[in-house]
Design a protein around this motif. Structure first.
Motif, PDB file in Angstrom:
ATOM      1  N   ILE A 186       9.906  -0.944  22.496  1.00 49.18           N
ATOM      2  CA  ILE A 186      10.075  -0.213  21.237  1.00 49.18           C
ATOM      3  C   ILE A 186       9.332   1.112  21.323  1.00 49.18           C
ATOM      4  O   ILE A 186       8.132   1.151  21.626  1.00 49.18           O
ATOM      5  CB  ILE A 186       9.564  -1.032  20.046  1.00 49.18           C
ATOM      6  N   ILE A 187      10.063   2.195  21.074  1.00 54.28           N
ATOM      7  CA  ILE A 187       9.470   3.529  21.030  1.00 54.28           C
ATOM      8  C   ILE A 187       9.585   4.009  19.594  1.00 54.28           C
ATOM      9  O   ILE A 187      10.690   4.133  19.057  1.00 54.28           O
ATOM     10  CB  ILE A 187      10.199   4.487  21.996  1.00 54.28           C
ATOM     11  N   HIS A 188       8.455   4.253  18.986  1.00 53.18           N
ATOM     12  CA  HIS A 188       8.409   4.547  17.548  1.00 53.18           C
ATOM     13  C   HIS A 188       8.032   6.005  17.315  1.00 53.18           C
ATOM     14  O   HIS A 188       7.000   6.472  17.800  1.00 53.18           O
ATOM     15  CB  HIS A 188       7.389   3.626  16.870  1.00 53.18           C
ATOM     16  N   VAL A 189       8.854   6.717  16.554  1.00 55.99           N
ATOM     17  CA  VAL A 189       8.612   8.115  16.196  1.00 55.99           C
ATOM     18  C   VAL A 189       8.335   8.190  14.689  1.00 55.99           C
ATOM     19  O   VAL A 189       9.152   7.735  13.889  1.00 55.99           O
ATOM     20  CB  VAL A 189       9.835   9.004  16.534  1.00 55.99           C
ATOM     21  N   PHE A 190       7.193   8.779  14.310  1.00 52.76           N
ATOM     22  CA  PHE A 190       6.891   8.888  12.879  1.00 52.76           C
ATOM     23  C   PHE A 190       5.808   9.939  12.646  1.00 52.76           C
ATOM     24  O   PHE A 190       5.173  10.423  13.576  1.00 52.76           O
ATOM     25  CB  PHE A 190       6.429   7.540  12.306  1.00 52.76           C
ATOM     26  N   GLY A 191       5.642  10.298  11.387  1.00 55.89           N
ATOM     27  CA  GLY A 191       4.620  11.264  11.003  1.00 55.89           C
ATOM     28  C   GLY A 191       4.184  11.019   9.571  1.00 55.89           C
ATOM     29  O   GLY A 191       4.437   9.946   9.011  1.00 55.89           O
ATOM     30  N   PHE A 192       3.543  12.018   8.982  1.00 61.62           N
ATOM     31  CA  PHE A 192       3.020  11.886   7.623  1.00 61.62           C
ATOM     32  C   PHE A 192       3.329  13.150   6.828  1.00 61.62           C
ATOM     33  O   PHE A 192       3.327  14.250   7.372  1.00 61.62           O
ATOM     34  CB  PHE A 192       1.502  11.667   7.640  1.00 61.62           C
ATOM     35  N   ARG A 193       3.544  12.988   5.550  1.00 62.13           N
ATOM     36  CA  ARG A 193       3.827  14.138   4.697  1.00 62.13           C
ATOM     37  C   ARG A 193       2.528  14.781   4.236  1.00 62.13           C
ATOM     38  O   ARG A 193       1.583  14.097   3.868  1.00 62.13           O
ATOM     39  CB  ARG A 193       4.668  13.705   3.501  1.00 62.13           C
ATOM     40  N   HIS A 231       0.830  -1.205   0.000  1.00 63.08           N
ATOM     41  CA  HIS A 231       0.000   0.000   0.000  1.00 63.08           C
ATOM     42  C   HIS A 231       0.868   1.260   0.000  1.00 63.08           C
ATOM     43  O   HIS A 231       1.545   1.568   0.960  1.00 63.08           O
ATOM     44  CB  HIS A 231      -0.892  -0.023   1.250  1.00 63.08           C
ATOM     45  N   GLU A 232       0.823   2.003  -1.108  1.00 62.87           N
ATOM     46  CA  GLU A 232       1.602   3.234  -1.247  1.00 62.87           C
ATOM     47  C   GLU A 232       1.158   3.948  -2.523  1.00 62.87           C
ATOM     48  O   GLU A 232       0.704   3.313  -3.481  1.00 62.87           O
ATOM     49  CB  GLU A 232       3.106   2.899  -1.299  1.00 62.87           C
ATOM     50  N   HIS A 233       1.257   5.249  -2.531  1.00 59.46           N
ATOM     51  CA  HIS A 233       0.992   6.082  -3.716  1.00 59.46           C
ATOM     52  C   HIS A 233      -0.429   5.928  -4.262  1.00 59.46           C
ATOM     53  O   HIS A 233      -0.665   6.169  -5.445  1.00 59.46           O
ATOM     54  CB  HIS A 233       1.980   5.750  -4.848  1.00 59.46           C
ATOM     55  N   LEU A 234      -1.383   5.568  -3.391  1.00 58.57           N
ATOM     56  CA  LEU A 234      -2.748   5.405  -3.904  1.00 58.57           C
ATOM     57  C   LEU A 234      -3.446   6.747  -4.095  1.00 58.57           C
ATOM     58  O   LEU A 234      -4.558   6.793  -4.630  1.00 58.57           O
ATOM     59  CB  LEU A 234      -3.572   4.484  -2.993  1.00 58.57           C
ATOM     60  N   ASP A 235      -2.802   7.835  -3.683  1.00 53.83           N
ATOM     61  CA  ASP A 235      -3.289   9.161  -4.058  1.00 53.83           C
ATOM     62  C   ASP A 235      -3.028   9.408  -5.544  1.00 53.83           C
ATOM     63  O   ASP A 235      -3.709  10.216  -6.181  1.00 53.83           O
ATOM     64  CB  ASP A 235      -2.608  10.246  -3.221  1.00 53.83           C
ATOM     65  N   TYR A 236      -2.073   8.687  -6.103  1.00 57.07           N
ATOM     66  CA  TYR A 236      -1.700   8.850  -7.509  1.00 57.07           C
ATOM     67  C   TYR A 236      -2.289   7.738  -8.372  1.00 57.07           C
ATOM     68  O   TYR A 236      -2.830   7.990  -9.446  1.00 57.07           O
ATOM     69  CB  TYR A 236      -0.173   8.863  -7.622  1.00 57.07           C
ATOM     70  N   ASP A 265      -0.308  10.548   0.014  1.00 56.86           N
ATOM     71  CA  ASP A 265      -1.303   9.482   0.167  1.00 56.86           C
ATOM     72  C   ASP A 265      -1.873   9.411   1.586  1.00 56.86           C
ATOM     73  O   ASP A 265      -1.192   9.030   2.529  1.00 56.86           O
ATOM     74  CB  ASP A 265      -0.639   8.149  -0.199  1.00 56.86           C
ATOM     75  N   LYS A 266      -3.146   9.772   1.731  1.00 54.84           N
ATOM     76  CA  LYS A 266      -3.799   9.768   3.040  1.00 54.84           C
ATOM     77  C   LYS A 266      -4.351   8.395   3.399  1.00 54.84           C
ATOM     78  O   LYS A 266      -4.597   8.116   4.570  1.00 54.84           O
ATOM     79  CB  LYS A 266      -4.937  10.795   3.061  1.00 54.84           C
ATOM     80  N   THR A 267      -4.534   7.534   2.389  1.00 59.15           N
ATOM     81  CA  THR A 267      -5.202   6.262   2.637  1.00 59.15           C
ATOM     82  C   THR A 267      -4.371   5.300   3.469  1.00 59.15           C
ATOM     83  O   THR A 267      -4.906   4.386   4.098  1.00 59.15           O
ATOM     84  CB  THR A 267      -5.582   5.581   1.312  1.00 59.15           C
ATOM     85  N   LYS A 268      -3.038   5.489   3.480  1.00 56.89           N
ATOM     86  CA  LYS A 268      -2.177   4.571   4.237  1.00 56.89           C
ATOM     87  C   LYS A 268      -2.016   4.987   5.692  1.00 56.89           C
ATOM     88  O   LYS A 268      -1.530   4.217   6.513  1.00 56.89           O
ATOM     89  CB  LYS A 268      -0.800   4.468   3.578  1.00 56.89           C
ATOM     90  N   ARG A 269      -2.423   6.203   6.045  1.00 58.78           N
ATOM     91  CA  ARG A 269      -2.164   6.727   7.382  1.00 58.78           C
ATOM     92  C   ARG A 269      -2.823   5.929   8.509  1.00 58.78           C
ATOM     93  O   ARG A 269      -2.168   5.619   9.510  1.00 58.78           O
ATOM     94  CB  ARG A 269      -2.583   8.207   7.453  1.00 58.78           C
ATOM     95  N   PRO A 270      -4.115   5.586   8.395  1.00 62.99           N
ATOM     96  CA  PRO A 270      -4.741   4.818   9.489  1.00 62.99           C
ATOM     97  C   PRO A 270      -4.028   3.501   9.777  1.00 62.99           C
ATOM     98  O   PRO A 270      -3.838   3.124  10.931  1.00 62.99           O
ATOM     99  CB  PRO A 270      -6.168   4.582   8.975  1.00 62.99           C
ATOM    100  N   GLN A 271      -3.633   2.808   8.715  1.00 61.26           N
ATOM    101  CA  GLN A 271      -2.954   1.522   8.893  1.00 61.26           C
ATOM    102  C   GLN A 271      -1.595   1.705   9.557  1.00 61.26           C
ATOM    103  O   GLN A 271      -1.185   0.890  10.395  1.00 61.26           O
ATOM    104  CB  GLN A 271      -2.810   0.832   7.540  1.00 61.26           C
ATOM    105  N   MET A 272      -0.894   2.776   9.206  1.00 58.03           N
ATOM    106  CA  MET A 272       0.418   3.044   9.817  1.00 58.03           C
ATOM    107  C   MET A 272       0.264   3.281  11.323  1.00 58.03           C
ATOM    108  O   MET A 272       1.037   2.756  12.130  1.00 58.03           O
ATOM    109  CB  MET A 272       1.077   4.237   9.143  1.00 58.03           C
TER     110      MET A 272
END
Length: 490
Positions: free
Chosen positions: A368-375, A201-206, A379-386
């Motif tokens: 495990i301490i996980h640091v991340f964000g979104f651009r 799952h990636e680039h599904l905005d495109y 692609d917004k569709t992958k954010r919930p799963q992440m």
């Protein structure tokens, strides 16, 4: 080269431009600022700018011929209308630079994850075995041993031909993105080997759907040379689908995977020792994987099989892999005495994040301490799963900012809050300042814990943060020296 030669490539009758066809072409440009006297300018409509709007600038700079897709009249120079400017650019740049991919060993790598790591492991193997190797990809372009900046995973077809035309390297490895394929950035480029790593799952905005995304990747295999072959990871449902399609097309397919029908069968991954047990031609052997993580073991074996296919012996490949030191920003590890292990990784898809966290668990992480964000504007569709994956598999997650890409900061923070409330849990917190988020994560962590920072890898920050560092790597390196942090924050 004369204009007549290029006009024929476009199926344009040179006699239609009598008196012009014998003039010499002095160069090609797809940016009007690069035009000089005697150049051809190809006007391309992009996502942010339209080259047709810059035709007058090209004329002022002395352009001799313009090619575009729109109906444009009353120009002081010849204008050729084409159905597809991007394809036209590929056709004439291939001719102008004399088809530079024809006589090189060309290796194209496509897939969602693993393109960069696979390409760098393979480049290392090739060079350790006495051959020269160019690389065109995400981190940088390296031609004739010289490093050049990289704007996209796959540059324009004009730049590709320019790079190939000056390359004296024996082997050229190129990352070929789905955007690059659908936008004709490899039009006319010919590959000996097309590698497929995986599809997630990636680039599904495109691309809108996974099948459309897959069809874009499939385009790589339209660019194989007459005797070109495919090398595929079949431990992925899309890899299986790709193999079936290519076999039906009579394209030779070589594969890795756990099934015994693969050319290299993966027997076992010994994650604690980073060792891969495999079998090739009924001969069992081991490969010491240079980078932690099950996903990197797959990347290593893709590079292994490709190296074997270009006639590098197994012992030489095994020996070369032993000396590989890793890839900038790909599961890059920082470990100091009595400190947590810190990982900086480019992972920005649900699957890639899962593999990062799963690898840390495999290697014995206490927490495990996980640091991340979104651009922003991606692609917004992958954010919930992440968020769901991080909430499920990490012990603490910190949502923070990535590149805003024109989205207001308060709007992006609101997005983080909504995702946290809908898909996260009580283990998560939001710290918008990325450098502070990393600092807090390292403060939370104890010896034996792992801090995993994903999303940017080797890339530089595009906005300013509190610690005034320029990348995740630089932030981590600063925080590992507490005295320097105190100097900045005082």
């Amino acid at each position: 080269m004369k204009f007549r030669d290029l006009l024929c490539e476009l199926n344009v009758n040179p006699l239609s431009y009598k008196g012009f066809e014998d003039k010499t072409v002095r160069g090609i440009a797809d940016n009007s600022n690069d035009v000089k006297d005697g150049y051809i300018f190809i006007a391309i409509k992009g996502h942010q700018a339209d080259g047709h709007d810059y035709i007058q600038n090209a004329i002022r700079k002395g352009v001799s011929l313009i090619i575009g897709e729109k109906e444009i009249g009353d120009l002081p120079v010849p204008y050729i209308k084409t159905d597809n400017s991007r394809k036209a650019l590929g056709v004439i740049s291939k001719k102008y630079y004399q088809n530079p991919s024809k006589d090189k060993i060309m290796i194209g790598i496509t897939g969602t994850n693993g393109k960069t790591t696979t390409s760098y492991v393979l480049k290392h193997i090739v060079e350790q075995c006495g051959k020269t190797c160019a690389i065109i990809g995400t981190i940088q372009n390296t031609i004739n041993g010289k490093t050049l900046p990289s704007g996209n995973s796959t540059p324009s077809v004009l730049m590709i031909n320019q790079l190939l035309s000056v390359s004296t390297d024996d082997v050229v490895i190129m990352e070929v993105s789905s955007h690059g394929l659908t936008q004709c950035r490899v039009e006319g480029v010919e590959f000996d080997i097309g590698i497929f790593t995986n599809l997630y799952h990636e680039h599904l905005d495109y691309h809108r759907t996974m099948d459309e995304y897959f069809q874009a990747k499939l385009l790589l295999y339209n660019h194989l040379k007459k005797n070109g072959v495919a090398i595929i990871n079949r431990d992925n449902e899309w890899g299986e689908k790709l193999a079936a399609i290519l076999i039906e097309r009579k394209i030779p397919v070589f594969s890795i995977g756990e099934d015994q029908d693969n050319d290299v069968q993966l027997l076992d991954f010994l994650a604690t020792t980073s060792t891969i047990k495999a079998k090739e031609n009924d001969t069992a052997f081991e490969v010491a994987c240079p980078i932690p993580g099950i996903h990197n073991m797959y990347n290593t074996m893709m590079a292994y099989l490709t190296a074997r296919h270009i006639n590098i012996s197994r012992p030489l490949v095994q020996q070369a892999i032993l000396s590989f030191t890793g890839v900038d920003g790909r599961f890059e590890q920082y470990k100091s005495d009595h400190m947590p292990t810190v990982i900086v990784d480019y992972a920005h898809t649900p699957d890639a994040i899962f593999h990062c966290i799963a690898s840390a668990k495999t290697y014995g992480a206490k927490r495990i301490i996980h640091v991340f964000g979104f651009r922003g504007n991606r692609d917004k569709t992958k954010r919930p799963q992440m968020v769901s994956i991080s909430a499920k598999y990490s012990d603490i997650y910190i949502l923070t900012l990535d590149d805003l890409n024109g989205i207001p900061e308060n709007e992006m923070v609101k997005t983080l809050e909504d995702l946290h409330h809908k898909f996260g849990n009580q283990k998560g917190v939001i710290i918008p300042d990325r450098t502070v988020a990393i600092q807090r994560a390292m403060e939370f962590a104890n010896d034996g814990d792992w801090v995993i920072i994903t999303g940017k890898g080797h890339e530089s920050y595009k906005q300013n943060f509190s610690l005034h560092t320029h990348s995740d790597k630089e932030t981590v390196e600063l925080l590992l020296e507490p005295s320097k942090v105190q100097e900045i924050t005082n």
